[in-house]
Design a protein around this motif. Sequence first.
Motif, mmCIF file in Angstrom:
data_model
loop_
_atom_site.group_PDB
_atom_site.id
_atom_site.type_symbol
_atom_site.label_atom_id
_atom_site.label_comp_id
_atom_site.label_asym_id
_atom_site.label_seq_id
_atom_site.Cartn_x
_atom_site.Cartn_y
_atom_site.Cartn_z
ATOM 1 N N TRP A 190 -16.595 61.866 43.502
ATOM 2 C CA TRP A 190 -17.052 63.112 44.100
ATOM 3 C C TRP A 190 -18.191 62.898 45.082
ATOM 4 N N HIS A 191 -18.989 61.895 44.798
ATOM 5 C CA HIS A 191 -20.066 61.558 45.713
ATOM 6 C C HIS A 191 -19.489 61.241 47.092
ATOM 7 N N GLU A 192 -18.473 60.404 47.076
ATOM 8 C CA GLU A 192 -17.840 60.001 48.331
ATOM 9 C C GLU A 192 -17.170 61.194 49.001
ATOM 10 N N GLU A 193 -16.452 61.958 48.195
ATOM 11 C CA GLU A 193 -15.723 63.124 48.707
ATOM 12 C C GLU A 193 -16.661 64.083 49.420
ATOM 13 N N LEU A 194 -17.815 64.351 48.764
ATOM 14 C CA LEU A 194 -18.754 65.308 49.342
ATOM 15 C C LEU A 194 -19.394 64.759 50.612
ATOM 16 N N LEU A 195 -19.668 63.441 50.613
ATOM 17 C CA LEU A 195 -20.228 62.852 51.819
ATOM 18 C C LEU A 195 -19.222 62.951 52.957
ATOM 19 N N ASN A 196 -17.966 62.702 52.631
ATOM 20 C CA ASN A 196 -16.922 62.807 53.648
ATOM 21 C C ASN A 196 -16.842 64.202 54.230
ATOM 22 N N GLN A 197 -17.147 65.198 53.414
ATOM 23 C CA GLN A 197 -17.107 66.585 53.908
ATOM 24 C C GLN A 197 -18.395 66.976 54.614
ATOM 25 N N GLY A 198 -19.326 66.005 54.746
ATOM 26 C CA GLY A 198 -20.589 66.316 55.403
ATOM 27 C C GLY A 198 -21.544 67.085 54.521
ATOM 28 N N ARG A 199 -21.306 67.106 53.215
ATOM 29 C CA ARG A 199 -22.170 67.867 52.302
ATOM 30 C C ARG A 199 -23.132 66.907 51.612
ATOM 31 N N GLU A 200 -24.128 66.391 52.415
ATOM 32 C CA GLU A 200 -25.034 65.402 51.852
ATOM 33 C C GLU A 200 -25.895 65.965 50.733
ATOM 34 N N ASN A 201 -26.329 67.209 50.947
ATOM 35 C CA ASN A 201 -27.183 67.818 49.932
ATOM 36 C C ASN A 201 -26.480 67.925 48.582
ATOM 37 N N ALA A 246 -23.941 66.094 47.648
ATOM 38 C CA ALA A 246 -23.594 64.749 47.163
ATOM 39 C C ALA A 246 -24.712 64.147 46.327
ATOM 40 N N LYS A 247 -25.942 64.554 46.636
ATOM 41 C CA LYS A 247 -27.105 64.026 45.900
ATOM 42 C C LYS A 247 -26.961 64.237 44.402
ATOM 43 N N TYR A 248 -26.308 65.343 44.033
ATOM 44 C CA TYR A 248 -26.230 65.692 42.620
ATOM 45 C C TYR A 248 -25.085 64.994 41.902
ATOM 46 N N PHE A 249 -24.325 64.191 42.652
ATOM 47 C CA PHE A 249 -23.175 63.504 42.074
ATOM 48 C C PHE A 249 -23.307 62.007 42.251
#
Lengths: 271, 841, 229
Positions: free
Chosen positions: B666-677, B679-682
């Motif tokens: 999920w960390h990677e997935e969220l980073l890929n979606q541009g959701r860095e904030n 991603a921090k929580y995963f």
Amino acid sequence: MSYDKMAVCYDTQSCIKCFACVISCSTENRMRLQRDYNYTVEKSMVEEQPHLNYLRVEVNEKGKFPNVSQIAAFKHCQHCDNPKCMEICPALAISKKETGAVVINQERCVGCQACKDVCPYDVPVFSKDTGKTYKCTMCHDRLTAGMQTACAVACPSVAIFSGKQEEVISEARKRAEHYSKVFNKEYFVYGADKVNDTVGTLSYMTIAPVENRDDYLLPADPSSGVAGGREITKVIGTAAIIGTAAAVAGHAVYSAVKLSGKDEHKENENE
Amino acid sequence: MKLTRRNFMKTSVAGLAGAAVFTGSPLKTEAREITSADFGVENKTYLTCRMCAQNCPMVAYTRDGRLVRLDANPNTPYPSICGRGRAATAALYDPQRIKTPLIRTGKRGSGEFRSASWNEALDLIGNKMLQLREEGEPHSVAYFPRFNSASLLDDTIFNLYGTDNLFSYGDTCFGSTNQLGLGSVFGGGGEEPRQGNSSVMGDYENAKLAVLIGRNPVGGLVAFPWGGMFGRGRKNGMKTVLVDPKKSLGVGETDTEWLPVIPGGDVAFLVGLAGELFKNKYYDEEFLKEYTNADMLINAETLQPVYLQEGDDENDPDYQVYDTATNSAVMKSEAESPALYGEYNVDGVKAKTALQMLIDSCNAFPIEKAAEKSGISVEQIQKLAKDLNDTRPACFLERGYRATRYYNSLHEKQLISVINGLLGVYGRKGGLIYGRYAYLYSPFDYSDSNEISVNMWYKENVEGFELCDPYNMRRTFPLAVETEEPYKLRMAFLNGQNPVGGSVGGHKMAKALEKMEMVAAISPFWNESLLYADVILPDTTFLERSEPLFGQYKATFPVITVHDQVIDPMFETRNGYWIMLAIAKRIFSDDEYYSYFGDFEAGGVKYIVDYQLENLELDEADAAIFSRRKLIEDGVWCGVPAPVKPMNKPTPSGKLEVYSLFMAKWHEELLNQGRENDAKYFDPLFSCPPTYYQTLKEKLDNDEFVPITGFSPLSSFTGAQTRNNILLRNVGAKLNYSAVFINTDRGNALGLKSGDLIEIFNIEEPSLVVKAEVQLSETVEPHTLFSFYGVGNGLYRKLADKLSVASPIGFNPNHIGNLNFMPVEASAPSQDFIVKIRRAK
Amino acid sequence: MSNSNEKITLFSNMQMWYHKHVIHFMMIFIFTGLPILSHSFSWIAYLIGVPISVFYSTAEPTYVGIEICRALHRITAMLWIALSIPFTFSMIFKKWHLAFRKRKDESWKTYVTEELADMKTMYIDFSYPKRAGKYNFGQIAAGLAVIVFGLIMIISGLFLWFRVSLDSTTVSIMRLLHDIGFTVFVIFLIIHIYLAIHPVNKAGYNAMFRDGKDDLEHAKKKHPGMFVK
């Protein structure tokens, strides 16, 4: 029927402060109102009646953040072997039963609160509503029915246990020894040995660390305070009164002898 | 001397005085004699407690038809009910119970109602629901069940009626955060690894050290069996360390260390602790090698496994490791001695072992920083690390129950689970042990042809809700009402649930209820949500009804309990089954009604119990000792303790994932979606994502605090069975349990003293002001404003007339909190906002 | 010697009336106070309680007896206070110097020694004193004690009446004072009653209970100090 000597023990170490015992005691007393006086529970269970909470908890903070200790002291009747309350009660309402329980007969209590004055542990509670004083009865009715006290049966962590005195003391000592080893400080069973001459041994004992005895309200030398002064007054007073009566009797004999030998001595006699 | 009257008096007085002093009194002291026959006249009934929601096995005693005592059912290894359960008599006989059906006369929220007959009230509800069904919109009915007296039937009725919009309380409590936080490490099967509340627990009885982080095993429910286990643990000499913004009673007094953590600073503490464990090798290498994926090769750039072969029915999962025997990267199944440490080059990819990744992430975060951000000193962290090492594996970090407090709570639960893995305590004596329970099935039908539920739609379509648990979420309700997406919700039906009091952002819940065409409610007691109802139906308390068998206990052995009716329904209340059937009659056609519910109507609770027993699935060891007769005689049946083992559910790697692949994915997935904030929580590694309030303000003002709650052992949820209970208040008032607690120095700096009345408001909602009494205490961490949950009436002062035992003031943070959602998994960050206080005028 | 039959008034009517009532009050106080003081006297409460508790089905006789004692004790206290008010007023205007005869030029040592000698003369030798006034030294001391401890009994008694509203320590101290006061009173009464009915005091006894008067000639001999300017 005769009953064995019983005892109750409270273990401060395994107590988890859930207050189940406090509530259990409170509800059992309301059940007793229904059983003994037909005052039914749908009334008493939703009334304050704070004097029916025989078990009280006093929480004290010691120290400053973050080195603060928070100790919840369990206040309950110790059921002394030498109950000062029984000695002082003018209505002869308090008795020590075979089981060891010290019980106030509520029908005799006149609400003078002399027991409250003299108790070294500040246990009895007076109710303004009923005009009587109340305290823990060591569930004397349950013990004689072969049941555990209401507080003991309620405890989820078996921190309060009741039963035959030797068994309770033996279990208590075992626990105290174990804690002393694990926590590297001395734990004792307050009341298993004589506390002092004032109260003797106790039928409701406590396991606690010795160094925290004051936090847990387990004084080394419990005394009756001001009420103790009254006891002394009564003793001295009685002696003084008897002394006075004796002196007066002596003077009367002396006067009789002296005055009969002086029968010419005229007081108010006319001549 | 002459014998005058005075002479006689004098002699008598002296004589009497003398005589009386010397003689004892001829009268006896006496106490009333009680015979044991007195106890033989009581009747005994087995049931389960509902003063909170744990269903602890109980036995009720009645005398002359009145409930006189409640005890724990003694037929389990841990007979335990707490003070709340024992005080149920006061809830049963509470004169402020709702006695008749009520229909609203004043404005919503005013609390003005009139008595009505059952028929009038049921017709109002039935007609509305029928109308919605006929308009083709049965899914516009939102159903809120909780302490409900029609278990199994109620969900069914709403489902068959045509709505799957079941808004459960779960997001306030464990929903998603605990499930995923734990599941990310020790598995759950499927795409989203979820662990239930009964999944794992501390083996208190054999533990030497328990770190209670965010958990108070005394007030915090589960008397049976966790309370009993915890108490026995203390009796056996278990030490406790408390990591909490408030030092609670009951977890130890003279032997407990308190690590006062800044609200939300738990993650910093955990990172610091792990750093110390790594630095000193205070972890169990053998355990890591055998049971965890510590040896997995991870791509240092992408944070993903270098090569993972997923398992299937035939094969276990497998993954690439670095074999030190051959100095090459091979599949684990083929490796002789997989490396635990090191950085390697694998086909041009920079890779490290999972353990190395974790160690390096801790090194990036020095212990001084951990101490600063957590509020816990370096020495304390170091000492705890050493103590854990000295006692392992008979130690653990408590998994907690209620997880959802701050945005970083998910990461906190994950790190707790990882550290437990490092210490090697899973499935070890004195460590963490898995639970299991008996499965009981429902005889009722289920339809899966309804319109998609709001929660499921959010999960599938709305950013920020991807990992929500659609079966444990209610705070989507106000969102859905406001946006009218995916469709308009038109009616709310509350069945023993208090969404206004129980969910953070409660004021928004209230606003949403106001928009409904109808709000119907079933409840035995008043609460703030009921103020917004149009029709209220009074159901019975748990003592006045029978229920089917129950098995969802949190023990290492399966438990099944019986629940029989103790008292006849009081006043004009009816039990939930009767109410539900009465409604069903009005919203289904006759054919439908008899086909779905005919058997139940004829057979009642026994019909359900028979079905449950016929379809009971027990494994061999349990089946061998199960007996229906004994279950009825004892009121409870306990099975065999589960064999102690390191895992209870499958994971992607087949091992305990100290490096969570779920999180990494999920960390990677969220980073890929541009959701860095987000991603921090995963982050699968040790890091310190911030709480929401920390992003709002770096430093709190003098008069600002973070609102923390915890259970008092004398109150449970926001329900009036504890709030309006005089037996509990008798004791709780002495502890000032309706006050808010702040640190003494901070209080003094504000010129406050204990007993002052203050006003509290959320800095983001300054118009919602709550009054409470403040108490200064040394047992509170300085950032914290602590209150016991569910005690006072809070913002909803109109309840003061209806619940006159409850404190008229008092603080419930939910009332004024924000309608924020945890990133991606959408549960309720109930403590994650800032309040300001001032002296009340 | 001839009987002149000239009389002086030793006790006013008010003093005689008050004294008679006080005797009754003290008897009631002692009788009703003893059961509350100590359970050694619970038989008193029992004796009172048995006939009354016949009218109550479940009441314990001892309990009923103590409640009655309590009520009587309090009623009597009210009466005593009520009567003491006019009495105190009347006493304020009396000639106290008739009793207290210390001369201005003599030392305390002399005064006390001579007065004590007078007491021995009166009560051991049974002859007339040299300088004692209306009251001898012992009587003065006793009188002061009665006033002081009387006030203590009244004040501590009132505190005890309303003890339910007071804190335990205060109540305990008040009980202690009440106990001490009671002891002092009993000692005083034993001596006082004895000496009152003693032959040496025949004239005084008659004065207090009959007409308040004594023969002037006798009084001069008995209480020389009264007649010294």
